[in-house]
Design an enzyme around this catalytic site. Structure first.
Site, PDB file in Angstrom:
ATOM      1  N   SER A  46       0.845  -1.193   0.000  1.00 34.46           N
ATOM      2  CA  SER A  46       0.000   0.000   0.000  1.00 34.46           C
ATOM      3  C   SER A  46       0.882   1.245   0.000  1.00 34.46           C
ATOM      4  CB  SER A  46      -0.917   0.018   1.218  1.00 34.46           C
ATOM      5  OG  SER A  46      -1.832  -1.052   1.143  1.00 34.46           O
ATOM      6  N   GLU A  47       0.491   2.192  -0.811  1.00 32.65           N
ATOM      7  CA  GLU A  47       1.256   3.427  -0.979  1.00 32.65           C
ATOM      8  C   GLU A  47       1.609   4.069   0.357  1.00 32.65           C
ATOM      9  OE1 GLU A  47       0.801   7.425  -3.652  1.00 32.65           O
ATOM     10  OE2 GLU A  47      -1.023   6.581  -2.794  1.00 32.65           O
ATOM     11  N   CYS A  59       8.344   4.700   9.700  1.00 35.05           N
ATOM     12  CA  CYS A  59       7.679   3.448   9.357  1.00 35.05           C
ATOM     13  C   CYS A  59       8.699   2.494   8.741  1.00 35.05           C
ATOM     14  CB  CYS A  59       6.520   3.703   8.399  1.00 35.05           C
ATOM     15  SG  CYS A  59       7.039   4.379   6.792  1.00 35.05           S
ATOM     16  N   ASP A 119      -7.626   0.297  10.283  1.00 35.06           N
ATOM     17  CA  ASP A 119      -7.128   0.039   8.931  1.00 35.06           C
ATOM     18  C   ASP A 119      -8.299   0.132   7.969  1.00 35.06           C
ATOM     19  OD1 ASP A 119      -5.974  -0.985   6.565  1.00 35.06           O
ATOM     20  OD2 ASP A 119      -4.735  -2.411   7.663  1.00 35.06           O
ATOM     21  N   ARG A 121      -8.012  -0.005   4.556  1.00 34.58           N
ATOM     22  CA  ARG A 121      -7.648  -0.479   3.218  1.00 34.58           C
ATOM     23  C   ARG A 121      -8.650  -1.478   2.657  1.00 34.58           C
ATOM     24  NH1 ARG A 121      -1.443  -1.907   4.420  1.00 34.58           N
ATOM     25  NH2 ARG A 121      -2.440  -2.606   6.332  1.00 34.58           N
TER      26      ARG A 121
END
Length: 186
Positions: A46-47, A59, A119, A121
């Site tokens: 994920s970007e 991160c 999250d 996503r």
């Protein structure tokens, strides 16, 4: 769904090909070796603009992306880069979450305080990508058990391959939160 042609993509890790899949306003892309192995090594990434492009040390995203590209170049496989910044909350909200983290919250607490799930996503586009490439089984580069579960309706995960990026003083709490609150296998 709209898709691009396939183009060559030479990189510092090796020769790849690239194809874009457009989902509403998001343009996700797939980088892959040619030919693909029957059971390819696969990373769903994920970007993370701050980590992937600017090398943020808060991160492990940029380091994981680099490690994945190296392993895919060596073993043959595919990287699916999903345009869902900040666990799906977008760049603006990710920076707001960074602010909250600077003031003592962890990544999960920051997302919740901003009114999001831990999250956000989505992996629905993967079904179409797997169908396009005729992929039925994969070796998945991940530490995230939720990602394994999210992919299982679309493809058989024959093996989980760990991807461990180095820690530093800026991402220790981030990684601790991923392990303790999100169940990552670190």
């Amino acid at each position: 769904m709209e898709t691009s042609n396939i183009a060559k993509l030479p990189t510092k890790w090796g020769e790849f090909k690239i194809k874009v899949f457009k989902e509403q306003q998001k343009e996700h892309f797939v980088i892959f070796t040619d030919p693909l192995p029957q059971i390819p090594l696969l990373r769903v990434h994920s970007e993370c603009l701050t980590g992937d492009v600017f090398g943020s040390m808060k991160c492990d995203c940029g380091n994981e992306l680099n490690l994945a590209m190296q392993q895919i170049a060596q073993n043959g496989g595919i990287l699916i880069y999903l345009r869902q910044e900040g666990r799906g909350i977008g760049l603006l909200n990710k920076i707001n979450a960074y602010f909250l983290q600077d003031n003592g919250r962890d990544t999960v607490e920051a997302n919740l305080e901003l009114g999001f799930k831990e999250d956000e996503r989505s992996y629905h586009i993967l079904k179409e990508i797997f169908e396009y490439f005729k992929i039925r089984s994969i070796r998945l580069l991940t530490n995230n058990p939720r990602k394994i579960k999210a992919l299982e309706p679309f493809v058989e995960v024959t093996e989980r391959v760990e991807i461990i990026a180095p820690t530093n003083c800026y991402n220790e709490n981030y990684l601790k939160t991923k392990k303790e609150k999100l169940g990552h296998m670190l």
